[in-house]
Enzyme design. Structure first.
Site, mmCIF file in Angstrom:
data_model
loop_
_atom_site.group_PDB
_atom_site.id
_atom_site.type_symbol
_atom_site.label_atom_id
_atom_site.label_comp_id
_atom_site.label_asym_id
_atom_site.label_seq_id
_atom_site.Cartn_x
_atom_site.Cartn_y
_atom_site.Cartn_z
ATOM 1 N N SER A 153 -7.694 3.900 9.274
ATOM 2 C CA SER A 153 -8.293 4.057 7.925
ATOM 3 C C SER A 153 -7.658 3.065 6.790
ATOM 4 O O SER A 153 -8.269 2.072 6.276
ATOM 5 C CB SER A 153 -8.274 5.257 7.407
ATOM 6 N N HIS A 173 0.884 -1.086 0.085
ATOM 7 C CA HIS A 173 -0.034 -0.069 -0.158
ATOM 8 C C HIS A 173 1.040 1.153 0.046
ATOM 9 O O HIS A 173 1.843 1.316 0.727
ATOM 10 C CB HIS A 173 -0.860 0.012 1.344
ATOM 11 N N ARG A 208 -14.731 12.777 8.166
ATOM 12 C CA ARG A 208 -13.410 13.219 8.406
ATOM 13 C C ARG A 208 -13.030 14.591 7.602
ATOM 14 O O ARG A 208 -12.715 15.613 7.797
ATOM 15 C CB ARG A 208 -12.350 12.426 8.654
ATOM 16 N N LYS A 218 -8.689 -1.693 6.177
ATOM 17 C CA LYS A 218 -8.628 -2.242 4.764
ATOM 18 C C LYS A 218 -7.846 -3.288 4.504
ATOM 19 O O LYS A 218 -8.060 -4.177 3.901
ATOM 20 C CB LYS A 218 -8.542 -1.198 3.705
#
Length: 434
Positions: free
Chosen positions: A183, A82, A168, A187
């Site tokens: 966050s 990521h 947010r 995931k």
């Protein structure tokens, strides 16, 4: 529990228990807690922060708010990566095929971009016929067969993140380490991978501007992953100039294919191979860092990584011919040369402004409702430290709609600081957090 009591507890610096955090997350997702109370809690968290245990509990509660993906039927180690995002950051389309060609399984769920260019899914949309909307059984089959599949996140995956992020975004509570970490990692943990390598960007083109802030975020996410029993590592990489030369969806696919084809090396290739080596080492596919890097280099140099990308494209309905002939990818109607107004060394690049220039051309979304033009963008011809002469080409704009062309050109030129001396060379990788 009375939620207002929890808001007051956090506002006053108290530590929320696991049960209290789960009450917050489930209550908001199920509609029992209204937006205004959830916003108050987010603001209390923003001011008072969360400790390591609270951050992990928030992540797990968000992960458990919807479906989780079971990949246990796939033989081998499942890996994921990521990036926290930047400009011309096309590492996924290089790193994932490289490690898959080495024997790792990459089952990746990606999102669409909101900002200067699209996300990985938007880039893949530019490949004729390619589908990112794949049924889960088919997704598992492609991963097992090709070693790699990239699809869109299902609506049932971590719904708490979608809801809380939207809140947010409208309440000024985006930039909090715990909320960012939860966050991202909720995931990643819901997606079912065994090992995760995180690329945390740092610099003027990244969300985290300083090395210290980037390292704090990296440590927080690694800690969450380890608490969850996953193998997780993070790199802090530089984003003080666009990572690659291409800024724009189809153009970035072209660049990724050119790197995989061995046509050129550069910063994008170097960071992609570094990420690949760390993924291989973390997954016990190599004895040491040198061996892992050699595996990645071999996969790239032999053409096996490009073949892996082509196999995934075919499996997901796309035209794998693009891997041999990038002219099959959609192109903009015209190309406009942008030249330097004076001579000098490129001492600084305001990377975010380069991204904004691409956005003005139509390469990104200012709002979720915007439609991306997959063909437009910017191809850089010069990089940080290069000397340019007055009138020399700096970039080529790929353009369809010329309405904002001059504004985009002005922002691009304004993003470059030229001087008499070259800048001090910065490292591409600032830290490895493990």
């Amino acid at each position: 529990m009375h939620f207002v009591d929890l808001i007051l507890k956090k506002r006053n610096g108290g530590r929320l228990s696991e049960d209290e955090i789960r009450f917050f997350v489930s209550g908001y997702v199920e509609g029992r807690i209204p937006d205004y109370q959830a916003a108050a809690m987010l603001m209390a968290i923003w001011f008072q922060k969360m400790d390591e245990r609270e951050t992990a509990d928030l992540t797990f509660a968000m992960r458990d708010s919807g479906d989780t993906i079971d990949l246990s039927a796939i033989a081998g180690t499942i890996a994921d990566k990521h990036s926290t995002g930047g400009v011309a950051d096309t590492t996924t389309l290089i790193t994932a095929p490289v490690v898959a060609a080495c024997g790792l399984k990459v089952a990746k769920m990606s999102g669409r971009g909101l900002g200067h260019t699209g996300g990985t899914l938007d880039k893949l949309d530019s490949i004729p016929g390619f589908s990112t909307e794949i049924e889960m059984d088919r997704f598992r089959h492609i991963v097992a067969d090709c070693g790699l599949s990239i699809i869109g996140q299902t609506s049932a995956l971590v719904p708490a993140d979608k809801m809380l992020y939207a809140l947010r975004d409208t309440t000024g509570t985006i930039d909090n380490i715990s909320l960012i970490s939860a966050s991202i990692m909720s995931k990643k943990l819901a997606s079912g991978s065994d090992t995760i390598v995180l690329d945390v960007k740092m610099g003027n083109g990244a969300f985290m501007k300083t090395k210290n802030d980037a390292e704090c975020l990296a440590r927080a996410m690694v800690s969450i992953g380890r608490t969850a029993g996953k193998k997780v590592e993070a790199l802090v990489s530089d984003m003080n100039q666009p990572l690659g030369n291409a800024v724009g969806n189809s153009l970035e696919v072209v660049e990724a294919i050119e790197v995989l084809s061995g046509k050129y090396r550069g910063d994008l290739c170097e960071v992609s191979l570094t990420l690949a080596a760390r993924m291989l080492l973390l997954s016990d596919m190599a004895e040491d860092e040198q061996a892992a890097r050699q595996m990645a280099e071999d996969a790239l140099g032999s053409g096996r990584a490009l073949d892996t990308l082509a196999a995934m494209i075919t499996a997901q309905g796309g035209d794998a011919g693009v891997c041999a002939n990038t002219s099959l990818l959609p192109r903009a109607a015209s190309m406009v040369s942008v030249t330097s107004p004076k001579s000098g060394y490129i001492r600084e690049i305001a990377t975010g402004e380069i991204g904004m220039a691409a956005l003005l051309l139509g390469a990104g979304r200012a709002t979720k409702a915007d439609t991306i033009d997959l063909t437009v963008g910017i191809w850089l011809k010069k990089r940080l430290g290069d000397y340019v002469n007055e009138g020399e080409e700096l970039a080529i704009f790929h353009v369809n709609d010329t309405t904002k062309l001059e504004e985009a050109r002005s922002r691009f030129i304004g993003a470059l600081v030229l001087g008499d001396k070259p800048p001090v060379k910065r490292p591409l990788i600032h830290a490895v957090i493990s």
